[in-house]
Design a protein around this motif. Structure first.
Motif, short mmCIF file in Angstrom:
data_model
loop_
_atom_site.label_atom_id
_atom_site.label_comp_id
_atom_site.label_asym_id
_atom_site.label_seq_id
_atom_site.Cartn_x
_atom_site.Cartn_y
_atom_site.Cartn_z
N CYS A 96 0.85 -1.19 0.00
CA CYS A 96 0.00 0.00 0.00
C CYS A 96 0.89 1.24 0.00
O CYS A 96 1.77 1.37 0.85
CB CYS A 96 -0.92 0.00 1.22
SG CYS A 96 -2.11 1.36 1.24
N PRO A 97 0.67 2.17 -0.94
CA PRO A 97 1.50 3.37 -0.99
C PRO A 97 1.16 4.33 0.14
O PRO A 97 0.12 4.18 0.81
CB PRO A 97 1.14 3.97 -2.36
CG PRO A 97 -0.25 3.49 -2.61
CD PRO A 97 -0.32 2.12 -2.01
N PRO A 98 1.97 5.34 0.36
CA PRO A 98 1.69 6.32 1.42
C PRO A 98 0.45 7.14 1.12
O PRO A 98 -0.02 7.18 -0.03
CB PRO A 98 2.95 7.19 1.44
CG PRO A 98 3.57 7.01 0.09
CD PRO A 98 3.25 5.60 -0.32
N ALA A 99 -0.05 7.81 2.13
CA ALA A 99 -1.30 8.56 2.01
C ALA A 99 -1.22 9.61 0.91
O ALA A 99 -2.21 9.89 0.22
CB ALA A 99 -1.65 9.21 3.34
N SER A 100 -0.05 10.21 0.72
CA SER A 100 0.09 11.25 -0.29
C SER A 100 -0.16 10.71 -1.69
O SER A 100 -0.66 11.42 -2.58
CB SER A 100 1.48 11.88 -0.22
OG SER A 100 2.49 10.89 -0.39
#
Length: 211
Positions: A96-100
């Motif tokens: 899962c990528p970061p929130a940004s």
């Protein structure tokens, strides 16, 4: 002879050598046989052709006819499981990528990425076994044809403000519809290229070849 590139692609489809398969596919497209009928193209009609917009199908079929290649219908065993394998196996790899990054994704893609955080390990091992079966099926298909062909995506390239597309099977999220057409190459590692075949209402349409 003329089809040595196709032979190379088929041989390495079994060995898993992606670079050699890609080289063979590019060679085939760039150096077609003097008699185009020697190039054998396999098409998987359902759902990779039948569930595309009619204008897209017409352009793809016209391109194959204009090339003069020998086209035959084929079936790939376990194809219906390829999307599930992609979601499980490649999702586990992607994480899962970061929130940004999540904030810039479409709602469907964002949900897929977040679901990767909840995936237990046992389904990944099962997906690997199914992936191996799909790869064997594709290798068997490439014993009888030189390349596989179907529309790159089931509609003309969708606009950024168009989250859903209308298909013969009904409305579908753009990401899901597009992924279905690309899932086989992502699961098996088969190299592919997209060839422009025309426009619908000013938007491009492509034909995908996998080797």
């Amino acid at each position: 002879g003329e089809l040595c590139g196709a032979t190379l692609a088929r041989a390495h489809a079994r060995s898993g050598d992606r670079f050699a398969s890609l080289h063979g596919l590019y060679w085939l497209v760039a150096n077609l046989a003097a008699d185009a009928r020697m190039v054998r193209v396999g098409v998987v009609r359902d759902p990779l052709w039948t569930d595309c917009q009619p204008e897209v199908v017409a352009l793809g079929e016209a391109a194959l006819a204009a090339a003069g290649w020998t086209v035959r219908d084929i079936a790939i065993e376990h194809l219906e499981l390829a999307a599930t394998v992609l979601m499980v196996r490649l999702g586990a790899e992607a994480g899962c990528p970061p929130a940004s990054v999540l904030d810039g994704l479409s709602p469907v893609t964002r949900a897929i990425m977040l679901s990767n955080l909840l995936r237990p390990a046992p389904p990944v091992a099962k997906a690997d076994r199914v992936r191996a079966a799909v790869r064997r099926s594709v290798a068997d298909a490439l014993d009888d044809v030189d390349v596989l062909a179907w529309p790159t995506v089931p509609t003309p390239a969708p606009r950024l403000d168009q989250p859903f597309v209308d298909l013969p099977s009904g409305a579908a999220p753009v990401d899901v519809a597009n992924m279905r057409q690309a899932v086989l190459g992502n699961v098996t590692g088969q190299p592919g290229i997209s060839i422009p075949v025309g426009f619908v209402d000013g938007l491009p349409v492509g034909l995908q070849l996998l080797g």
